[in-house]
Design an enzyme around this catalytic site. Structure first.
Site, short mmCIF file in Angstrom:
data_model
loop_
_atom_site.label_atom_id
_atom_site.label_comp_id
_atom_site.label_asym_id
_atom_site.label_seq_id
_atom_site.Cartn_x
_atom_site.Cartn_y
_atom_site.Cartn_z
N HIS A 66 0.85 -1.30 0.05
CA HIS A 66 0.01 0.06 -0.05
C HIS A 66 0.67 1.38 0.05
O HIS A 66 0.51 2.15 -0.86
CB HIS A 66 -0.83 -0.03 1.22
CG HIS A 66 -2.05 -0.97 1.21
ND1 HIS A 66 -2.09 -1.87 2.51
CD2 HIS A 66 -2.88 -1.32 0.43
CE1 HIS A 66 -3.10 -2.59 2.30
NE2 HIS A 66 -3.47 -2.30 1.07
N LYS A 102 -16.93 -7.44 6.42
CA LYS A 102 -16.25 -8.39 7.40
C LYS A 102 -15.95 -7.47 8.49
O LYS A 102 -15.49 -6.02 8.14
CB LYS A 102 -15.06 -8.73 6.64
CG LYS A 102 -14.98 -10.39 7.07
CD LYS A 102 -13.75 -11.10 6.46
CE LYS A 102 -13.09 -11.87 7.42
NZ LYS A 102 -11.64 -12.26 7.25
N ARG A 159 -1.60 -6.29 -8.58
CA ARG A 159 -0.32 -6.91 -8.04
C ARG A 159 -0.27 -7.97 -9.17
O ARG A 159 0.95 -8.17 -9.61
CB ARG A 159 -0.33 -7.60 -6.83
CG ARG A 159 -0.50 -6.78 -5.80
CD ARG A 159 -1.15 -7.25 -4.49
NE ARG A 159 -2.51 -7.64 -4.44
CZ ARG A 159 -3.08 -7.96 -3.39
NH1 ARG A 159 -2.69 -7.95 -2.35
NH2 ARG A 159 -4.60 -8.37 -3.69
N SER A 199 -3.07 -7.79 2.80
CA SER A 199 -3.42 -7.76 4.31
C SER A 199 -3.94 -8.91 4.83
O SER A 199 -3.38 -9.45 6.00
CB SER A 199 -4.44 -6.56 4.68
OG SER A 199 -4.08 -5.09 4.12
#
Ligand code: PNS
Length: 167
Positions: free
Chosen positions: A19, A43, A92, A130
């Site tokens: 990030h 979530k 990514r 993450s």
């Protein structure tokens, strides 16, 4: 030429070096970059909103044109309110593409004035997420070099277990 404001949205639970790499890249091409943390994701996050704000503020303090904010509801509505004309997202690997394409096209349908700009993080971060960082810490592995040292420490303080990951 008018100033270009971009939004870099995400959950940032927690912020990773991937990030931060993207924030550094974005801060170079946009006049202002707003890192916007989504409030109320589906979530339950590991870090509270305040914790995520604090970590991001601390990690981006050296960028003059970066600020941290939170948002709720539609991203394009938030972007318009911020007078932003771009949304920054990181890609990514090919696996990110499908989800990102869907989001970018949905956002374009909702507001064609806002462009999504994709950037690639530096190669050492192409596998960092993450979610994986939390999993590695919960299972006793090292995430050294993948998140800032303070984030690594705070992850350990959460005393993550396999059970917390499933929650
Ligand atoms: O870090 P993440 O979890 O990949 O970020 C996802 C995020 C926050 C960018 C995405 O969930 C989002 O934009 N949510 C806001 C709701 C919205 O605008 N949905 C419709 C467009 S897809």
């Amino acid at each position: 030429m008018k100033d270009v404001i971009a939004i870099y949205p995400g959950t940032f639970d927690p912020v990773t070096n991937g990030h931060l790499d993207l924030i550094a890249r974005g801060s170079k091409i946009f006049d202002e970059l707003v890192v916007a943390i989504l409030r109320n994701p589906e979530k339950v996050p590991l870090f509270t909103l305040d914790e995520r704000i604090e970590m991001l503020e601390r990690m981006t303090a050296n960028f003059d044109n970066v600020r941290i904010d939170t948002f709720d509801g539609l991203l394009v509505d938030y972007a318009s309110k911020q007078h932003a004309s771009a949304v920054l997202r990181g890609i990514r690997a090919v696996s990110d593409y499908e989800y990102e394409l869907q989001m970018a096209l949905m956002n374009r349908k909702l507001n064609p004035k806002i462009e999504t700009i994709f950037m690639m993080p530096a190669e050492p971060y192409t596998y960092v997420s993450s979610r994986l960082v939390k999993e590695v810490v919960a299972l006793g592995g090292s995430v050294h070099g993948l998140v800032p040292a303070t984030v690594e420490r705070r992850l350990r303080e959460k005393k993550l277990t396999r059970e917390t990951l499933r929650a």
